[in-house]
Design a protein around this motif. Structure first.
Motif, short mmCIF file in Angstrom:
data_model
loop_
_atom_site.label_atom_id
_atom_site.label_comp_id
_atom_site.label_asym_id
_atom_site.label_seq_id
_atom_site.Cartn_x
_atom_site.Cartn_y
_atom_site.Cartn_z
N TYR A 193 -16.58 5.76 16.30
CA TYR A 193 -15.22 5.22 15.95
C TYR A 193 -15.82 4.43 14.65
O TYR A 193 -16.93 3.92 14.59
CB TYR A 193 -14.45 4.13 17.02
N PRO A 194 -14.97 3.68 13.96
CA PRO A 194 -15.22 2.98 12.64
C PRO A 194 -16.28 1.92 12.94
O PRO A 194 -17.20 1.83 12.22
CB PRO A 194 -13.90 2.65 12.00
N GLU A 195 -16.04 1.01 13.97
CA GLU A 195 -16.97 0.06 14.14
C GLU A 195 -18.34 0.50 14.86
O GLU A 195 -19.25 -0.43 14.74
CB GLU A 195 -16.45 -0.85 15.33
N SER A 196 -18.49 1.67 15.07
CA SER A 196 -19.93 2.26 15.64
C SER A 196 -20.32 3.06 14.85
O SER A 196 -21.41 3.87 15.26
CB SER A 196 -19.64 2.65 17.00
N ILE A 220 -9.68 8.93 6.13
CA ILE A 220 -9.29 9.00 4.70
C ILE A 220 -9.73 8.13 3.77
O ILE A 220 -10.36 8.81 2.60
CB ILE A 220 -7.72 9.11 4.85
N SER A 221 -10.02 7.00 3.95
CA SER A 221 -10.40 6.03 2.96
C SER A 221 -11.98 6.16 2.85
O SER A 221 -12.47 6.22 1.71
CB SER A 221 -10.10 4.87 3.55
N ALA A 222 -12.48 6.39 3.86
CA ALA A 222 -14.25 6.24 3.84
C ALA A 222 -14.49 7.61 3.16
O ALA A 222 -15.85 7.81 2.67
CB ALA A 222 -14.69 6.19 5.17
N THR A 223 -13.73 8.58 2.95
CA THR A 223 -14.08 9.84 2.31
C THR A 223 -13.46 10.14 0.80
O THR A 223 -13.79 11.07 0.15
CB THR A 223 -13.71 11.19 3.24
N THR A 224 -12.63 8.99 0.48
CA THR A 224 -12.09 9.11 -0.82
C THR A 224 -12.19 7.77 -1.49
O THR A 224 -13.05 7.73 -2.23
CB THR A 224 -10.58 9.51 -0.66
N THR A 225 -11.23 7.00 -1.23
CA THR A 225 -10.96 5.75 -2.12
C THR A 225 -12.03 4.50 -1.77
O THR A 225 -12.45 3.81 -2.61
CB THR A 225 -9.60 5.29 -2.39
N GLY A 226 -12.34 4.75 -0.38
CA GLY A 226 -13.12 3.48 -0.20
C GLY A 226 -12.46 2.05 -0.16
O GLY A 226 -12.94 0.97 -0.19
N THR A 227 -11.09 2.02 -0.03
CA THR A 227 -10.58 0.91 0.24
C THR A 227 -10.61 -0.19 1.48
O THR A 227 -10.22 -1.08 1.43
CB THR A 227 -8.87 0.93 -0.14
N ILE A 228 -11.03 0.72 2.61
CA ILE A 228 -10.88 -0.17 4.09
C ILE A 228 -12.21 -0.61 4.39
O ILE A 228 -12.96 0.33 4.49
CB ILE A 228 -10.26 0.93 5.07
N SER A 229 -12.31 -1.67 4.09
CA SER A 229 -13.73 -2.42 4.55
C SER A 229 -13.60 -3.26 5.99
O SER A 229 -14.97 -3.83 6.30
CB SER A 229 -14.17 -3.25 3.49
N HIS A 230 -12.54 -3.35 6.55
CA HIS A 230 -12.35 -4.40 7.42
C HIS A 230 -11.48 -3.85 8.61
O HIS A 230 -10.39 -3.25 8.05
CB HIS A 230 -12.27 -5.54 7.13
N THR A 231 -11.75 -3.80 9.87
CA THR A 231 -10.81 -3.62 11.03
C THR A 231 -10.78 -4.79 11.26
O THR A 231 -9.84 -5.66 11.01
CB THR A 231 -11.21 -2.36 11.75
#
Length: 342
Positions: A193-196, A220-231
């Motif tokens: 999952y994202p955190e692991s 979606i973000s991690a394979t395209t725009t890279g806008t999500i850096s924090h959950t």
């Protein structure tokens, strides 16, 4: 005799068709997928499910022991439902309202994004047409190793044995470099999952286990725009995993594991038990490595130097003891084998 067999098959086909149509109509008003998807998706899902039922039920298993064999254990037969599909696809993305509500509560998102829009966007960047059973029907005997992260793998020398399996499933951080003799070097599917998340080799399939809508958005973000850096903690903005190597664990399958196998114990299943039940559906023979405490009763990861760390023993959301009982019972009825290491 041939005429009787043909007539029986025809009746069975019509009966199954009726069941799927009825199920769809009952759930029609409770789906979370946009209405524009309904006509095409209904036909595709019905066709695929019917085809899988007919091929799977007559599929020979050539293993010495076959997980799917019925009437070996009533305990197993009450829990195992092969028709529940492990992977999310564009054809099976319909979520019943109760399943969707339950899944939304797992991580208690305050303002979750619209799942309809997220799923549509998701399948624009990752495959939406994968076989949810990973082409199981095309293999006579698929042997799978599910490799946990327990310290009992240290000095186990299981590496070559693990690598001899057709599929090798690992989860979360699970490093192999420097530990090959004990844990092997082969990985076909890695559950995260994202955190692991950890970067994977090019030939490894990443299976995202989504515990919240944001997890799907992160892919979606991690394979395209890279806008999500924090959950709720920092997560990688970009990942190197090829888009066609990304698979999505079905939210409905998470609930199936929770309801049928854990019987509501814990708040939601751990990645470990999700990997085990997943493997029951895509494999014919399953061997578990790196689960449970070491021979001294210590709970820790095999890459940790502190044997009393207990990092994954008590998380507050998983019932480790109950999950361990499930795997022990599966082993006792010869559905899986557990290699306990040192």
């Amino acid at each position: 005799m041939a005429a009787v067999r043909k007539r029986t098959l025809k009746v069975l086909t019509l009966f199954v068709l009726f069941i799927f149509l009825t199920s769809f109509l009952l759930n029609y008003s409770h789906t979370t997928v946009p209405s524009a998807w309904f006509p095409k998706q209904m036909v595709l899902e019905l066709s695929e499910n019917l085809k899988k039922l007919m091929t799977y039920s007559h599929r020979p298993c050539t293993c010495a022991r076959c997980i799917g064999q019925r009437k070996v254990s009533s305990w197993f037969d009450e829990r195992f439902n092969w028709s529940v599909q492990p992977l999310l696809t564009a054809q099976n993305a319909l979520l019943e309202e109760g399943t969707y509500s339950w899944w939304l509560r797992l991580q208690r998102e305050k303002q979750p994004s619209n799942l309809n829009d997220t799923i549509k966007e998701l399948f624009q960047v990752v495959p939406g047409n994968v076989d949810p059973l990973l082409e199981k029907k095309s293999v006579g005997c698929r042997r799978c190793a599910v490799v946990g992260n327990s310290g009992n793998l240290k000095e186990s020398w299981y590496g070559p044995q693990i690598d001899s399996h057709d599929f090798v499933l690992r989860m979360n951080k699970a490093p192999t470099t420097g530990f090959e003799a004990d844990v092997g070097s082969k990985t076909t599917h890695h559950l995260v999952y994202p955190e692991s998340f950890r970067e994977l080799a090019e030939n490894v399939n990443m299976i995202l286990v989504p515990f919240k809508t944001l997890d799907l958005e992160w892919v979606i973000s991690a394979t395209t725009t890279g806008t999500i850096s924090h959950t709720y903690v920092p997560v990688p903005k970009k990942i190197k995993v090829q888009q066609d190597k990304i698979l999505i664990y079905h939210p409905a399958f998470i609930k199936y594991v929770f309801d049928s196998w854990l019987r509501g114990h814990g708040r939601y299943p751990s990645t470990g038990i999700l990997s085990v039940i997943f493997s029951l559906h895509i494999c014919d023979e399953v061997d578990l490595y790196g689960f449970g405490a070491d021979s001294k009763g210590n709970w820790h990861h095999y890459w940790e130097n502190n044997p009393s760390a207990g990092a994954f023993r008590k998380t507050g959301v998983h019932d480790g003891d109950f999950e361990s009982n499930v795997t022990a019972t599966l082993a006792s009825i010869n559905k899986i084998r557990i290699f306990k290491g040192r």
